[in-house]
Design a protein around this motif. Structure first.
Motif, mmCIF file in Angstrom:
data_model
loop_
_atom_site.group_PDB
_atom_site.id
_atom_site.type_symbol
_atom_site.label_atom_id
_atom_site.label_comp_id
_atom_site.label_asym_id
_atom_site.label_seq_id
_atom_site.Cartn_x
_atom_site.Cartn_y
_atom_site.Cartn_z
ATOM 1 N N VAL A 9 0.868 -1.179 0.000
ATOM 2 C CA VAL A 9 0.000 0.000 0.000
ATOM 3 C C VAL A 9 0.905 1.228 0.000
ATOM 4 C CG1 VAL A 9 -1.841 1.226 1.204
ATOM 5 C CG2 VAL A 9 -1.730 -1.270 1.330
ATOM 6 N N VAL A 10 0.645 2.189 -0.918
ATOM 7 C CA VAL A 10 1.504 3.361 -1.066
ATOM 8 C C VAL A 10 0.663 4.633 -1.017
ATOM 9 C CG1 VAL A 10 3.131 4.550 -2.597
ATOM 10 C CG2 VAL A 10 3.094 2.056 -2.515
ATOM 11 N N ALA A 11 1.204 5.651 -0.365
ATOM 12 C CA ALA A 11 0.609 6.992 -0.389
ATOM 13 C C ALA A 11 1.743 7.988 -0.566
ATOM 14 C CB ALA A 11 -0.144 7.281 0.901
ATOM 15 N N TYR A 12 1.463 9.066 -1.287
ATOM 16 C CA TYR A 12 2.498 10.076 -1.483
ATOM 17 C C TYR A 12 1.858 11.446 -1.611
ATOM 18 C CZ TYR A 12 1.104 9.589 -6.343
ATOM 19 O OH TYR A 12 0.371 9.519 -7.492
ATOM 20 N N GLY A 13 2.645 12.446 -1.367
ATOM 21 C CA GLY A 13 2.176 13.817 -1.496
ATOM 22 C C GLY A 13 3.220 14.791 -0.999
ATOM 23 N N HIS A 18 2.320 12.554 5.337
ATOM 24 C CA HIS A 18 1.988 11.502 4.383
ATOM 25 C C HIS A 18 1.642 10.182 5.061
ATOM 26 C CE1 HIS A 18 6.265 11.420 5.152
ATOM 27 N NE2 HIS A 18 6.286 10.166 4.799
ATOM 28 N N LEU A 19 2.134 9.953 6.269
ATOM 29 C CA LEU A 19 1.762 8.718 6.971
ATOM 30 C C LEU A 19 0.276 8.711 7.288
ATOM 31 C CD1 LEU A 19 4.783 8.051 9.338
ATOM 32 C CD2 LEU A 19 4.080 6.736 7.339
ATOM 33 N N GLU A 20 -0.287 9.871 7.599
ATOM 34 C CA GLU A 20 -1.718 9.955 7.850
ATOM 35 C C GLU A 20 -2.501 9.690 6.561
ATOM 36 O OE1 GLU A 20 0.457 12.265 9.043
ATOM 37 O OE2 GLU A 20 0.297 11.778 11.164
ATOM 38 N N CYS A 56 6.800 13.388 -0.470
ATOM 39 C CA CYS A 56 6.973 12.388 0.572
ATOM 40 C C CYS A 56 6.218 11.125 0.161
ATOM 41 C CB CYS A 56 6.427 12.889 1.902
ATOM 42 S SG CYS A 56 7.307 14.335 2.529
ATOM 43 N N THR A 57 6.772 9.985 0.490
ATOM 44 C CA THR A 57 6.166 8.706 0.149
ATOM 45 C C THR A 57 6.122 7.825 1.386
ATOM 46 O OG1 THR A 57 7.072 8.846 -2.073
ATOM 47 C CG2 THR A 57 6.325 6.690 -1.358
ATOM 48 N N ALA A 58 4.971 7.187 1.618
ATOM 49 C CA ALA A 58 4.812 6.224 2.704
ATOM 50 C C ALA A 58 4.458 4.880 2.083
ATOM 51 C CB ALA A 58 3.716 6.668 3.651
#
Length: 68
Positions: A9-13, A18-20, A56-58
């Motif tokens: 699972v990836v999230a970025y911004g 970004h962890l939230e 940032c990438t989580a």
């Protein structure tokens, strides 16, 4: 015992929070896996930021096995 599997699972911004941003995606993935009969073994989280590009990438790795 079934073979271990991994879901990513990836999230970025641009936001350092970004962890939230990862949390709803991670919760959704976990709910779908559990509903499908998976046994969650472990979850690994990591994150990084690139200040030059303001990104940032989580990343979450969900390690699981399907119950038979």
């Amino acid at each position: 015992m079934g073979a271990l599997q991994v879901r990513v699972v990836v999230a970025y911004g641009a936001d350092p929070g970004h962890l939230e941003m990862l949390e709803p995606k991670l919760n959704d993935a976990l709910a779908k896996l559990v509903k499908a009969g998976a046994r969650i073994i472990d979850i690994k989280l990591t994150s990084t930021c690139n200040p030059r590009q303001s990104i940032c990438t989580a990343l979450a790795l969900i390690i699981y096995e399907m119950q038979t």
